[in-house]
Write a protein that holds these residues in place. Structure first.
Motif, PDB file in Angstrom:
ATOM      1  N   GLY A  52       0.574  -1.163   0.155  1.00 49.37           N
ATOM      2  CA  GLY A  52      -0.174   0.097  -0.070  1.00 49.37           C
ATOM      3  C   GLY A  52       0.939   1.328  -0.003  1.00 49.37           C
ATOM      4  O   GLY A  52       0.408   2.286   0.065  1.00 49.37           O
TER       5      GLY A  52
ATOM      6  N   ASP B  32      -0.214   4.061  -2.585  1.00 52.46           N
ATOM      7  CA  ASP B  32      -1.275   4.762  -2.209  1.00 52.46           C
ATOM      8  C   ASP B  32      -1.036   5.827  -1.145  1.00 52.46           C
ATOM      9  O   ASP B  32      -1.455   6.902  -1.146  1.00 52.46           O
TER      10      ASP B  32
ATOM     11  N   GLU C 294      -1.292   9.752  -1.734  1.00 55.76           N
ATOM     12  CA  GLU C 294      -2.310  10.515  -0.782  1.00 55.76           C
ATOM     13  C   GLU C 294      -1.743  11.727  -0.289  1.00 55.76           C
ATOM     14  O   GLU C 294      -2.140  12.865  -0.226  1.00 55.76           O
TER      15      GLU C 294
END
Length: 139
Positions: free
Chosen positions: A71, A74, A78
């Motif tokens: 992750g 991501d 972000e």
């Protein structure tokens, strides 16, 4: 400049000059020994110097994202999206050890990945980085 070098009044007065946020990414796994961790942090610091020093006065360096793992694309995307929505025009992700591709970090305006840069150049890292940043600003 590092984010921690600013005081509230100084930031409010000068924020218009700092349009670029540098987001370092170490990419540690957690399985590194203390000496290996120190070496990774030193490589990142040395690579960051190639951006921070020549472009001081326009770039603000945020705290590093230290760990990779599932992750992390991501998470980096972000953070890029959020710093840009908070007022920075550009988000630059920089890593000394991880081969990051711009397609993976699509919320950034520029990815500076030392393993990729070294693989495509022959000792011209400083000029390549400067050229990439200038090109980004010229968009």
């Amino acid at each position: 400049m590092k984010f921690s070098d600013f005081e509230v009044e100084q930031w409010e007065e000068n924020r218009k000059f700092y349009d670029t946020c540098l987001i370092p990414f170490t990419g540690l796994s957690g399985s590194e020994s203390p000496p290996e961790t120190v070496q990774a942090l030193e490589r990142l610091r040395d690579f960051m110097d190639l951006v921070e020093i020549p472009f001081k006065g326009r770039i603000v360096t945020y705290p590093a994202i230290q760990y990779g793992g599932e992750g992390y694309f991501d998470l980096i995307n972000e953070v890029c999206r959020k710093v840009k929505s908070s007022g920075f025009q550009y988000a630059v992700v920089l890593t000394a050890d991880i081969a990051l591709l711009e397609q993976e970090i699509f919320e950034s305006d520029l990815v500076l990945s030392l393993p990729i840069i070294e693989g495509s150049l022959e000792g011209k890292i400083n000029s390549d980085i400067g050229m990439k940043i200038q090109k980004m600003w010229g968009r």
